[in-house]
Design an enzyme around this catalytic site. Structure first.
Site, mmCIF file in Angstrom:
data_model
loop_
_atom_site.group_PDB
_atom_site.id
_atom_site.type_symbol
_atom_site.label_atom_id
_atom_site.label_comp_id
_atom_site.label_asym_id
_atom_site.label_seq_id
_atom_site.Cartn_x
_atom_site.Cartn_y
_atom_site.Cartn_z
ATOM 1 N N ASP B 176 -19.694 21.181 1.759
ATOM 2 C CA ASP B 176 -18.359 20.623 2.004
ATOM 3 C C ASP B 176 -17.996 19.597 0.927
ATOM 4 O OD1 ASP B 176 -16.061 19.556 3.160
ATOM 5 O OD2 ASP B 176 -17.093 18.649 4.876
ATOM 6 N N HIS B 349 -15.410 14.222 7.683
ATOM 7 C CA HIS B 349 -16.076 14.734 6.478
ATOM 8 C C HIS B 349 -16.805 13.607 5.759
ATOM 9 C CE1 HIS B 349 -13.903 18.623 6.636
ATOM 10 N NE2 HIS B 349 -12.929 17.885 7.147
#
Lengths: 536, 536
Positions: B176, B349
């Site tokens: 990610d 995130h």
């Protein structure tokens, strides 16, 4: 656009425009509705402009044309502002507009008004506050401003004149609210230069700096930083070259001899000796930087090793276009520096403490927050309360809502016509909602046009119906649908005939209803369905 | 959507969608082009989903339908992810899809692959990394993740298992990149709760909190804060109620007895005793909060004294819609708190240090940055270099560009078909560019339709041309233009007759050219001009 009125006479302050939102499909520009001025054209003493940004001068050509350019009121503003206004009017082929250049500090009599411009600092040189004095008192409109204590040209806002006005008594202060939500003082414009130089010093390849073309002091600082590091500067983008030219003529920008090179000469210099100053900081579709990012600029081909510095922040609503541009630049292999990475930008609007300073200098009897959304205008009102203005003397206005002031006090009067008018191509006007709705409908789901040819005598079909569609996806499915449409048309005409409906409008209505139902059943969408009945 | 292939067999990881940009006029959803899978349907061992967000499960109904729902591969995921997927499939009337619930830490054999889910923390419970092991080595796809050391449910990411995989040797890490541009560590989700409680404690009126409905731990914290201050909670918005229900069933959220009240009961409680949890944090047009802001919600009428807390940040591109919503709320008189005002949000995130931690734990041979624009994928690559991955082992990929790995090394192979397919109404497909271009054209400038009826034998006009326009502004001007169009049609037909042109397509072409020129001359716009020639 603000209208100040006394004893039946009018002074207009600023005539700006805004850019359309995505919902305003196909609209080019949005102007203030100036119907009120049209009816009062004879009563207008003057138009005064605070500074040369689009949201303060952009509607000038339309307003002047509407009022009749030759009989139009005189436009008063500082020299740079008028030069920018004049260049805009020339693009619209408006000449002979009477204009009167005022230096800050100067004052003139306009009917019952005394007009004075007060020098302010902003992200364009030659910004002013406007003071309009009548027998009743003084209205002070700040324009866009910050209190920059170290502006690039060394001339800070005329605090002393503001204080003097405050001592003499200001009736109403209309103040910029753009940055009231930011605490403290805004950073000085002259702080940007050293940071630009730091960033430049780290670059080995070419440097592209993008900023607003009207931010002439920013361009000055880019030139100074380039000069300090032995780089040449090329100006790219029509408005960048135009504004720097005007700025040079009026002495707002100094370029050392031999520093500037033309866009075509860029490739004659090694990468590490070149700074390109470009339009496109907002990701505007046809701007120089956007074209560079999409590898579509005639003179500048970016490549790995180039650095692009965004010396500007996105105006709300432009974030997506700016991010797209930045990502394209990364895809090419450029380095990108934004104000998030280094302090390479300073806002032109004062922060909360500056708004308080303005209130304390001017000590107004009444306050009306200007320039900002509801949130910021309310925060401005809270700041006014915080410095001691009684809540009942603070007026949170709205477009078209006049504030009436007399010896008895101040209050909102009955609403006047106001709002937005649209520029669409060359035409302007109060665009019919229906046209916008139609565009939205066609852009969402496309259009089906069904042409039916009937005999005048009995309404019977004399040619196979024509079915045309545009903007309807998945055309391979459409063949079957076209057959169904044809048989629906036949059914509809038969039913109308049975009911002895012969009038074209009624036939079309019945066709529309039957076809719209069919199309929705099949596509689960509602494209525009447009039956056309031709009688032969 | 990622395809992992070994020895001719395929495991698909995630099948997400994206939302259209404004240029994709009228498009509802954007799916990955899965043509490659359609041709390889027999080779698919399984579909594995990392977590239940739309950009990871959203395209599932379309992919499964395309592959043939009954013969579709089994879907593997954690319990909450599968529950959300199932609810989505039911909306599409897809039942009997084979599904296999896996707990994190569990592993299964899928043909030549060993599949294991590794527990991660993210802004939705039940998020996993996916490990796929073949004879050649292990591919680790992180999914969306952060390393939250104090998650709300007390179960941090399984760092120990990641370290174990790293010790055993990971061939490829796909990680990610969303927040690689933020320095340091992301703040913990559990830090949000106390800040929410602080904000709530300062409110006298009702409180509306808006967040993503899938952020179940955030909703938990809102409920806890409300509970601590003696307030009841109402859930408003369909997806909010659905997700909280699913979350309760699976034990991800605990609601004290009697805390929840129905949307219709809100007015039964005093303002200072109520917290409303609502969808609409992104300013979505039909969401509960947007409707409240526009005074159009059936149950909740906001008023002065209410506070709206945005416990979310706008996804890039949604800024304008969010700002519009906020400004409407201010107009009503609400107070608005956003993550700029107080730390009432934490991203799901990981930041740069977490990305480095992942790289150091997993010690991959090859790295391929995932999830993010070009900028962030490049920054991810720089972080990988910083922790010691040789630059030649870092692959900056692109959709459709397969990374081929064998004993000799890794390299990009020839491009496969990939890209976007559009959902428009109920249909999906490779929407013809021409339909989008037509929509854009009609939405920018409208459409002129000119119907000409000619005699089959000689092409002479047998009825007055019909002129219809839609989306063309300033209709009062149009009367004159319609007359000009009619005479242009006559001229065009005469010229065609002289040149003995009788074929309908050629007649229409000539008409189009003549009319488009006229319309552009008059309007300085280019609406679509559509001549229809009917032969009778």
């Amino acid at each position: 656009m603000t209208v100040v009125e006394y004893d039946g006479r009018i002074v207009v302050v600023d005539v700006g425009l805004r850019f359309p939102t995505p919902e305003m499909v196909g609209i080019d520009l949005v102007l203030p509705d100036f119907a009120y001025l049209r009816e009062r054209a004879r009563d207008i003493e003057a138009i005064v402009i605070t500074h040369g940004h689009e949201d303060h001068i952009g509607a000038l050509p339309w307003v002047l044309r509407e009022l009749g350019a030759s009989r139009a009121p005189t436009v008063y503003a500082g020299p740079l502002t008028l030069a920018l206004a004049r260049s805009k009017l020339e693009e619209h082929r408006l000449r002979d507009v009477p204009m009167h250049t005022m230096e800050a500090g100067e004052s003139v009599e306009l009917g019952p008004f005394g007009l004075e411009l007060i020098h302010m600092t902003h992200s364009i040189p030659d910004a002013s506050a406007v003071s309009l004095t009548t027998e009743l008192g003084t209205v002070l409109i700040t324009g866009d401003y910050k209190f920059d204590q170290t502006p690039v040209d060394g001339v800070p806002a005329d605090i002393s004149r503001l204080a003097e006005l405050g001592r003499d008594g200001v009736l109403l202060l209309c103040g910029d609210s753009t940055n009231v939500d930011r605490p403290g003082f805004s950073p000085s414009e002259s702080g940007v230069g050293p940071h630009l130089e730091e960033v430049f010093a780290r670059c080995d390849g070419r440097i592209v700096v993008t900023s607003f073309a009207s931010n002439i002091h920013r361009v000055q600082q880019v030139i100074d930083a380039a000069s300090a590091l032995g780089r040449k500067v090329a100006l790219v983008g029509r408005s960048m070259r135009k504004n720097v030219n005007i700025g040079r003529t009026l002495g707002h920008i100094e370029v050392p001899e031999g520093m500037l090179v033309g866009p075509r000469e860029i490739d004659d210099f090694p990468d590490e000796r070149m700074v390109i100053v470009s339009t496109g900081s907002q990701g505007e579709p046809l701007s120089a930087l956007r074209r560079m990012a999409y590898r579509d600029h005639p003179q500048v081909e970016l490549h790995e090793g180039d650095t692009v510095v965004f010396s500007a922040t996105p105006i709300p609503g432009n974030e997506r276009a700016v991010n797209e541009t930045i990502d394209r630049l990364y895809q090419i292999g450029c380095e990108v520096i934004t104000p998030r990475d280094a302090p390479v930008h300073a806002s032109g609007h004062g922060y909360a403490e500056e708004v308080k300073l303005m209130l304390n200098l001017v000590k107004p009897r009444y306050v009306m927050p200007f320039h900002g959304d509801f949130k910021r205008m309310r925060m401005h009102a809270q700041l006014a309360e915080a410095v001691g203005v009684p809540p009942e003397d603070i007026f949170q206005g709205d477009n078209g809502l006049p504030l009436d002031i007399d010896e008895q006090g101040a209050r909102f009067g009955p609403r006047e016509q106001s709002g937005m008018i649209f520029v669409d191509g060359v035409e302007i006007g109060d665009m019919a909602d229906v046209a916008l709705r139609d565009r939205r409908m066609m852009s969402a789901d496309g259009i089906f046009i069904v042409v039916v040819t009937v005999a005048e005598r009995d309404g019977s079909s004399v040619a196979e119906p024509e079915v045309i569609f545009r903007g309807v996806p998945f055309l391979d499915e459409a063949g079957k649908l076209v057959d169904e449409i044809r048989s629906t048309v036949e059914g509809s005409l038969r039913r109308s005939a049975k009911e002895r409906i012969k009038e074209v409008a009624l036939l079309a209505q019945a066709l529309h209803d039957d076809l719209a139902k069919l199309v929705y059943d099949r596509l689960r969408r509602r494209p525009m369905v447009l039956p056309v009945v031709v009688e032969v």
